[in-house]
Design an enzyme around this catalytic site. Structure first.
Site, PDB file in Angstrom:
ATOM      1  CG  HIS A 179      -1.821  -1.008   1.470  1.00 17.14           C
ATOM      2  ND1 HIS A 179      -2.047  -1.857   2.610  1.00 17.14           N
ATOM      3  CD2 HIS A 179      -2.738  -1.547   0.450  1.00 17.14           C
ATOM      4  CE1 HIS A 179      -2.999  -2.885   2.250  1.00 17.14           C
ATOM      5  NE2 HIS A 179      -3.484  -2.555   0.950  1.00 17.14           N
ATOM      6  CE  LYS A 214     -12.126  -7.347   3.099  1.00 14.68           C
ATOM      7  NZ  LYS A 214     -10.708  -7.336   2.738  1.00 14.68           N
ATOM      8  NE  ARG A 227      -2.510  -7.964  -4.141  1.00 16.88           N
ATOM      9  CZ  ARG A 227      -3.416  -8.128  -2.961  1.00 16.88           C
ATOM     10  NH1 ARG A 227      -3.186  -8.155  -1.900  1.00 16.88           N
ATOM     11  NH2 ARG A 227      -4.906  -8.529  -3.403  1.00 16.88           N
ATOM     12  CB  SER A 268      -4.280  -6.679   4.719  1.00 16.08           C
ATOM     13  OG  SER A 268      -3.826  -5.460   4.148  1.00 16.08           O
TER      14      SER A 268
HETATM   15  O1  PNS Z   1      -9.013  -2.801   0.463  1.00 17.93           O
HETATM   16  P1  PNS Z   1     -10.247  -3.424  -0.139  1.00 17.93           P
HETATM   17  O2  PNS Z   1     -11.033  -4.211   1.182  1.00 17.93           O
HETATM   18  O3  PNS Z   1     -10.140  -4.203  -1.185  1.00 17.93           O
HETATM   19  O4  PNS Z   1     -11.233  -2.156  -0.164  1.00 17.93           O
HETATM   20  C1  PNS Z   1     -12.564  -2.378  -0.843  1.00 17.93           C
HETATM   21  C2  PNS Z   1     -13.122  -0.858  -0.625  1.00 17.93           C
HETATM   22  C3  PNS Z   1     -13.265  -0.525   0.785  1.00 17.93           C
HETATM   23  C4  PNS Z   1     -12.319   0.089  -1.479  1.00 17.93           C
HETATM   24  C5  PNS Z   1     -14.630  -0.975  -1.413  1.00 17.93           C
HETATM   25  O5  PNS Z   1     -15.347  -1.944  -0.808  1.00 17.93           O
HETATM   26  C6  PNS Z   1     -15.334   0.352  -1.100  1.00 17.93           C
HETATM   27  O6  PNS Z   1     -15.071   1.225  -1.613  1.00 17.93           O
HETATM   28  N1  PNS Z   1     -16.609   0.158  -0.006  1.00 17.93           N
HETATM   29  C7  PNS Z   1     -17.577   1.427   0.251  1.00 17.93           C
HETATM   30  C8  PNS Z   1     -18.752   1.123  -0.206  1.00 17.93           C
HETATM   31  C9  PNS Z   1     -18.954   1.246  -1.603  1.00 17.93           C
HETATM   32  O7  PNS Z   1     -18.799   2.578  -2.064  1.00 17.93           O
HETATM   33  N2  PNS Z   1     -19.261   0.164  -2.614  1.00 17.93           N
HETATM   34  C10 PNS Z   1     -19.624   0.522  -3.957  1.00 17.93           C
HETATM   35  C11 PNS Z   1     -18.552   0.119  -4.701  1.00 17.93           C
HETATM   36  S1  PNS Z   1     -18.825  -1.626  -5.370  1.00 17.93           S
END
Ligand code: PNS
Length: 160
Positions: free
Chosen positions: A19, A43, A92, A130
């Protein structure tokens, strides 16, 4: 000219050097980078949003144009309020692609003034996530190579 603001969203459970590599490179492209911890993520997290924000804040302290925040609800809503126009995501491997592609497409349909920009993770960290860091740390393995010292210390405390 308006400041170019990017948001780097994620669960950051915890933040890794993978990150940080993305953040370090984004600093060169954008006037401001907001690292945004998603709070309502479904999660089970090892760290609380506050712990994540604290760990990230310490890890990015040498970058004056980076700020750290957390958000609840839709990323696109958060970004609109923050007047940010680019969502940053690290890729990645090709296995990340499908999930990322769907998410970017959904976000674009929610707000077509915001773009998702993908950056390839450095080859030094392409295998670091992570999830694997949590697993190695939970089994007492060394993670110092993959996370900043403050994060390694926090992981040790969690699993002691
Ligand atoms: O590190 P991650 O778990 O891959 O991050 C995922 C994240 C948090 C960026 C994504 O789940 C997110 O943006 N969540 C907020 C809710 C949202 O806007 N959802 C619509 C997108 S499908």
């Amino acid at each position: 000219m308006e400041a170019k603001i990017a948001v780097y969203p994620g669960s950051f459970d915890p933040i890794t050097y993978g990150h940080l590599d993305i953040i370090k490179r984004a600093v060169k492209i954008f006037d401001k980078v907001i690292v945004a911890v998603a709070r309502n993520y479904d999660k089970q997290s090892l760290f609380t949003p506050q712990e994540k924000v604290e760990m990230i804040t310490e890890a990015v302290k040498d970058y004056p144009t980076v700020s750290v925040d957390s958000f609840e609800g839709l990323l696109m809503e958060y970004m609109k309020k923050a007047t940010a126009t680019v969502a940053l995501r690290g890729l990645r491997a090709t296995s990340d692609f499908e999930y990322e592609y769907h998410m970017a497409a959904m976000n674009r349909s929610l707000n077509d003034e915001i773009d998702t920009l993908f950056m390839m993770t450095s080859r030094d960290y392409f295998f670091v996530s992570s999830r694997t860091i949590r697993e190695v740390a939970s089994l007492g393995g060394p993670v110092k190579e993959f996370v900043p010292d403050n994060v390694a210390q926090k992981l040790k405390e969690k699993f002691s």
